[in-house]
Design an enzyme around this catalytic site. Sequence first.
Site, mmCIF file in Angstrom:
data_model
loop_
_atom_site.group_PDB
_atom_site.id
_atom_site.type_symbol
_atom_site.label_atom_id
_atom_site.label_comp_id
_atom_site.label_asym_id
_atom_site.label_seq_id
_atom_site.Cartn_x
_atom_site.Cartn_y
_atom_site.Cartn_z
ATOM 1 N N ASN A 155 37.108 31.589 37.071
ATOM 2 C CA ASN A 155 36.140 31.253 35.828
ATOM 3 C C ASN A 155 36.293 30.107 35.607
ATOM 4 O OD1 ASN A 155 38.457 32.431 34.627
ATOM 5 N ND2 ASN A 155 37.181 32.537 33.262
ATOM 6 N N PRO A 156 35.207 29.714 34.374
ATOM 7 C CA PRO A 156 35.273 28.709 33.673
ATOM 8 C C PRO A 156 36.752 28.232 32.878
ATOM 9 C CG PRO A 156 33.129 29.355 33.207
ATOM 10 C CD PRO A 156 34.049 30.422 33.931
ATOM 11 N N CYS A 157 37.375 28.950 32.284
ATOM 12 C CA CYS A 157 38.453 28.637 31.836
ATOM 13 C C CYS A 157 39.794 29.264 32.394
ATOM 14 C CB CYS A 157 38.576 29.656 30.390
ATOM 15 S SG CYS A 157 37.548 29.103 29.093
ATOM 16 N N GLU A 160 41.489 31.754 33.758
ATOM 17 C CA GLU A 160 42.340 33.025 33.656
ATOM 18 C C GLU A 160 41.779 33.953 34.470
ATOM 19 O OE1 GLU A 160 38.651 33.970 30.531
ATOM 20 O OE2 GLU A 160 39.903 32.247 31.383
ATOM 21 N N GLY A 171 29.925 33.200 32.259
ATOM 22 C CA GLY A 171 30.487 31.948 33.048
ATOM 23 C C GLY A 171 30.750 32.160 34.358
#
Length: 573
Positions: A288-290, A292, A116
């Site tokens: 990153n995409p989420c 964290e 990602g």
Amino acid sequence: MGNEWTEIQEDVFRDRYALRRDGEIIETSFDQLARRVAFALARSASQAMRFKDAIASFSFLPAGRVLAGAGAEEKATYYNCFVLGIGSRASHGRDSRQGIMQTLADMVEITARGGGVGVNWSVLRPEGAHIRGVRGTSTGPLGWMLAADSLANQIRQGGTRTAALMFMLDVWHPDALRFVESGKIFHRANYSIAIGDRFMSLLARGGAWEFVFPETTSRRYDSDWAGDIRSWVASGGEVRCHGKKDTAEVWRRISAAAWATGNPGVVFLDRCNRMSNTWYLERLIGTNPCGEQPLPESGCCNLGAINLVAHRAAGGGIDHDALRRTVSVAVEMLDRVIDCSAEITPEITRAQKATRRIGIGVMGLADLMLMEKVRYGSDESCALIREVMRTIRDHAYLTSSVLALQFGSAPGYRRRFLQSEFVRTLPSEVREPIDRVGIRNLALLSQAPTGTISILAGVSSGIEPNFAREYVRRDATGEHVVKHPLLGGDEEWAVTAQDVTVEEHIRVQAEVQKYIDSSISKTINLPASATVEDVERAFRLAYDMGCKGVTIYRDGSQTGQVLSCPAGEGKCE
């Protein structure tokens, strides 16, 4: 909680992680997967057996890229998280067609291998800006984001997994409001607005916010502009103001957009950098995409999660000895991932080898609270978090210092590491070994969403509350009705995401953040009836309580949401 292997676990295992050859599944049990991954990563047979036992018992699971890729004889990356800087190798300046196309090529390569990707687009000149040499004007960052999203939408990462992106823009950029109000235009990208301390300070006292960008006609623009407006100004770079808005209006428009669509998230990037263990080595530019993992350009990280339910003692409470053993295995395993993953670009390899960044988090927190009869978000839940996360934090750092003694510290380690705001929170018995021998990994802890690996383990995801007593999960593997085995009664502690207040959500996130050196992926679920003012309050509370970022989701604000109430019901129970 139970040992019964369910249909949804089998579907996730077969679709996402089981070894395939010529498209056919050849790995028929999770135990086979555990053995494959363990022996692909371990230095020795004894270490392999410890790795295998941790995975097979669901005490610790490395994240999906490791489970799918390790030992699979493919070029898939073992890393989950990447951040790319635009034009880092471009000879004509970062804000150039060459720089953008190089970044898009790297993004496609990473997503095709299963990673990602986050990209901060703030280096690009705003929409309408003049472009020398072609007598044209710029489409601005948003146009290139659409192109990147369209490219990523063509990627299928084995099975039914699709590409994941995070697009970010700094709030000082002239296109910031156009970006946050872009709506549902992306197929594969989440997006967040990066907000600094100066904005939050101005929001508190009132005043106008300036949207600025370097003067593109400056002789230094192509050679020196790298996306950091603060460094540009400090070095004497010329800046043009592209307009002003009341800071409170900007804040409200960000919140209104998030209320309407669930995007943007908010990332407090100054706080991420101030609290970073690598503050002396690199600048974190995005996530990153989420969300964290705040990372530098060409940064990456591999992840894994400790199953807290698996470490509950027979009579209740946490078995801390077992938890420490699992933490040691987790650090060793993810450290080995760094040496075993295939190279994607030389820049990514150099950045990761310098810091040896790993990201250990947890899953099953909400289930542990249910088993301990503790309400999510209560004082008792915060005490439980402190007890568990302190053990994980301290033993992760101690294990990494032992690995430094055996195999050497991360090349980027300097004594200044001990001056990090986070490292200074460690007890002296943890800091002293690091001071003596160094540390193998400059960052060790990250709280990921753990979506599919928590399904494999049969526990609640990440640090989220359970969504509902019964709900429908729709994803690429199909539609599944999920009924939680511990949520049958009306006890005070038996709460779901529908019952947890905004304050309780953020209180849990902020408590966990105290023990995480990176960041946290967590969604603040709001009911459909929530107002824009509720979103503003959630964002502000997250900042005031020390979070590094926050994402909200108002029920029904997006079509096709993964979790929903059973058909015909207006509210999940």
